[in-house]
Motif scaffolding. Sequence first.
Motif, short mmCIF file in Angstrom:
data_model
loop_
_atom_site.label_atom_id
_atom_site.label_comp_id
_atom_site.label_asym_id
_atom_site.label_seq_id
_atom_site.Cartn_x
_atom_site.Cartn_y
_atom_site.Cartn_z
N PHE A 1 3.00 9.62 8.28
CA PHE A 1 2.81 9.55 6.83
C PHE A 1 1.34 9.75 6.41
O PHE A 1 1.04 10.64 5.62
CB PHE A 1 3.38 8.23 6.30
CG PHE A 1 3.20 8.04 4.84
CD1 PHE A 1 3.79 8.91 3.93
CD2 PHE A 1 2.42 7.00 4.35
CE1 PHE A 1 3.62 8.73 2.57
CE2 PHE A 1 2.25 6.83 2.99
CZ PHE A 1 2.85 7.70 2.10
N GLU A 3 -6.75 2.82 3.25
CA GLU A 3 -5.98 1.60 3.02
C GLU A 3 -4.68 1.61 3.83
O GLU A 3 -4.30 0.60 4.43
CB GLU A 3 -5.61 1.49 1.54
CG GLU A 3 -6.31 0.38 0.79
CD GLU A 3 -5.77 0.29 -0.62
OE1 GLU A 3 -4.90 -0.56 -0.85
OE2 GLU A 3 -6.18 1.11 -1.47
N ILE A 4 -4.02 2.76 3.83
CA ILE A 4 -2.75 2.87 4.57
C ILE A 4 -2.99 2.57 6.04
O ILE A 4 -2.23 1.83 6.67
CB ILE A 4 -2.15 4.30 4.45
CG1 ILE A 4 -1.92 4.67 3.01
CG2 ILE A 4 -0.86 4.40 5.25
CD1 ILE A 4 -1.53 6.13 2.84
N VAL A 12 0.82 -1.21 0.00
CA VAL A 12 0.00 0.00 0.00
C VAL A 12 0.86 1.26 0.00
O VAL A 12 0.62 2.22 -0.72
CB VAL A 12 -0.93 -0.07 1.22
CG1 VAL A 12 -1.06 1.23 1.90
CG2 VAL A 12 -2.26 -0.57 0.82
N PHE A 13 1.94 1.22 0.79
CA PHE A 13 2.81 2.39 0.90
C PHE A 13 3.49 2.68 -0.44
O PHE A 13 3.57 3.81 -0.88
CB PHE A 13 3.85 2.18 1.99
CG PHE A 13 3.24 2.09 3.34
CD1 PHE A 13 3.04 3.23 4.09
CD2 PHE A 13 2.84 0.88 3.85
CE1 PHE A 13 2.46 3.16 5.34
CE2 PHE A 13 2.25 0.79 5.08
CZ PHE A 13 2.06 1.93 5.84
N VAL A 16 1.07 4.33 -2.74
CA VAL A 16 0.82 5.74 -2.42
C VAL A 16 2.01 6.59 -2.84
O VAL A 16 1.87 7.65 -3.46
CB VAL A 16 0.53 5.93 -0.93
CG1 VAL A 16 0.45 7.40 -0.57
CG2 VAL A 16 -0.76 5.23 -0.56
N ARG A 23 -7.38 5.77 -0.37
CA ARG A 23 -6.00 5.31 -0.28
C ARG A 23 -5.48 5.50 1.14
O ARG A 23 -4.81 4.64 1.71
CB ARG A 23 -5.14 6.09 -1.27
CG ARG A 23 -4.03 5.26 -1.84
CD ARG A 23 -3.63 5.69 -3.22
NE ARG A 23 -3.63 7.14 -3.34
CZ ARG A 23 -3.89 7.79 -4.47
NH1 ARG A 23 -4.17 7.12 -5.57
NH2 ARG A 23 -3.86 9.10 -4.52
N PHE A 28 2.15 8.20 13.71
CA PHE A 28 2.10 7.68 12.35
C PHE A 28 1.97 8.89 11.42
O PHE A 28 0.85 9.28 11.05
CB PHE A 28 0.90 6.73 12.24
CG PHE A 28 0.92 5.80 11.06
CD1 PHE A 28 2.04 5.65 10.26
CD2 PHE A 28 -0.21 5.05 10.75
CE1 PHE A 28 2.04 4.78 9.19
CE2 PHE A 28 -0.22 4.17 9.69
CZ PHE A 28 0.91 4.04 8.90
N ALA A 80 -3.65 -1.02 6.72
CA ALA A 80 -2.52 -1.89 6.41
C ALA A 80 -1.51 -1.95 7.54
O ALA A 80 -0.59 -2.76 7.54
CB ALA A 80 -1.84 -1.42 5.13
N SER A 81 -1.67 -1.03 8.51
CA SER A 81 -0.68 -0.98 9.59
C SER A 81 -1.22 -1.64 10.85
O SER A 81 -2.12 -1.11 11.51
CB SER A 81 -0.29 0.47 9.88
OG SER A 81 0.41 0.53 11.09
#
Lengths: 168, 513
Positions: free
Chosen positions: B280, B342-343, A3-4, A7, B339, B278, B346-347
Amino acid sequence: MSVFDKVIAARLARGIVTRPIEYEKSGAELKDLVAAKFSRSFFIREVDTGSCGACESEIISATNPLYDLQRFGISFVASPRHADAMLVTGPVSKNMVLALKKTYDAMPEPKLVISAGDCALNGGVFKSSYYIAGGVNAILPVTLHIPGCPPTPLTLVKALLSLIKRRC
Amino acid sequence: MEKLLFELTRLGIVPVRLTNENEVYLEVSPADFKPACLALHKLLRSTVMLMFAEDRRSSEGTFTIRAGFIGTKQRRWFFVEQKVPGPAFGSIAKEIYSANLFEREIKEMFGLEPEGNPDGRRLRLHDEVWSGGYPLRKDFESAVSGPIGNYPFMPVEGEGVFEVPVGPVHAGIIGPGHFRFSVAGEPIINLESRFGFTHRGVEKMLEGRDAASAAKLSECVAGDAAFSHSLAYCRGVERACGIAVPTRGDYLRGIFLELERLYNHVADVGTIALDVGFSFPAAEASVIKENLQALNAELTGSRFLKHINLPGGVSRDLDQASVKNLLAQTAAATRDFRRLREILYASVSFLDRVETTGALSKKLAEDLGVIGLAGRASGVKLDLREVFPGVYDGLKVVFREKGDVLARLEVRLDEFEESVRQIERLAARLPEGAIAGDEVTVGSGQALGWAESWRGPVLYWLRFTDGKLERAKIVDPSFHNWTGLSAAVLDNIVPDFPVCNKSFNLSYAGNDL
């Protein structure tokens, strides 16, 4: 691709998003000024003395990747003891007078006070209230006022840069 | 409704008047005030949405105190009203906790003692600076001189208990408030919050104003909810004075209200991530927020959607090109937002930090009167857009049950999608016509105006006399929900307080007025 990666790939495809600022051309020069006069970093402590929250929102936006105030060496710090300047927003509510003075006293010399937003100038729309002690300059010596309701991130960035230019 | 009427009749309380289509006022004697409130609280399953006093001594010789409840099934507001000659009235706070802060507010602003309320401390007029005087009384001129006092915090005692005082000047770029944590080891065993640092006396300042200048001031109550506040205010004026709003005006209001929700929800999603380190996704979110605020400015000239609402409609129209721009940009923002989502998912370490953190159970949320976004995250399914749909059609009310930081995050994630859907729907059906009434005459009358802001219900109860505001009671959802935060952080560690706080993201200014 994680995913990263996706992006980051999307961001790279889009290119640099930072908004051009008129001062951009002299960005290097400013960076040098901040480096020379403020040991590479101009630190600001933000204090809200009764703002509605819009000024805070715009100040935070000034640090987002689009305006990226930090690239000039200017950043916001958590403690007044680390700060070169104090940025005050809002009319000064009577409840905040003492905290404002104490925060100022906690800053090391030399120190600057900047007020931002129409309320901070003289109380703005809240001027005549029973609970407003006045604008910031009624309590502390203000070097620079940044007008606006609220001042946009661009206005903030420009005003801060002009201050550093003027002072140096 | 019939059952409700029956119950109230049985108690000897009969509705005396229905005004403004959906406001029911029950005029009761002081002795019946508590039973009537308890009956409504129980039958409607409603928290005290607002409670306020009005100084009617010059016209009626007494103060009036009203407690407002919402009937979601009945789609009506219910007010219990009593006349209080002073200097005291019977407290209902022990039975209905959500009345507690309102009663304390009445005490400090009007000097009416809530008899039986265990907490007599002031909320906004700090003891250290305010020597006396009741600002919302009509004969108030300035503070009376006298000795100043001290604010007694609730002491927590025991072996190994220590206090961590935080604020009013915080580490971040945020409003002022004082938090006092009592800690034993790592977990928080008590959090006492003290507010009022941004008290500006808004309600008093509104008195005597004409409708237009009051609209301007309403935008400065809570800056990140400027549109919701001016909308609630304008609806109050319109209902009080029988002013019609053209359909197009109503649709545009719907679009702008959702635009306000979008930029705030994105910002909060980012800051929740930031407060667990976090950064980002936080940077991603701040870019989306910036784009949405730039869109606001393109469409209306204001990044905070200010100067749009006026009694009788809106001042900004959207032409076809603007609508196209609006849809294109909200679609782009949605892509970016998905998106971002999603990030976050995903973590694992991010989810680990937000799951079960700062949990507020449904029972506690109901008992404390937590409403709006934070309420919905704990399973309190109140959304004024659903109760009073207006231009909304088929709104999906987003809610969760767990009430933790993740739940509040997910409510935002889903509400963002729903808001975009509503914007698209409203834009597609945007009717032709005027955006505001031609001749708006503000006369006399009283009414409640509301808006479901991104935080929750914003309420304005207004009384106009000959075009001038005589009394304005403002309730921002923050006023209800700060108590919820104090409850949610218990047993959490102090370093998790920032993320709990951000997940509520309550307004200091909206609370302090």
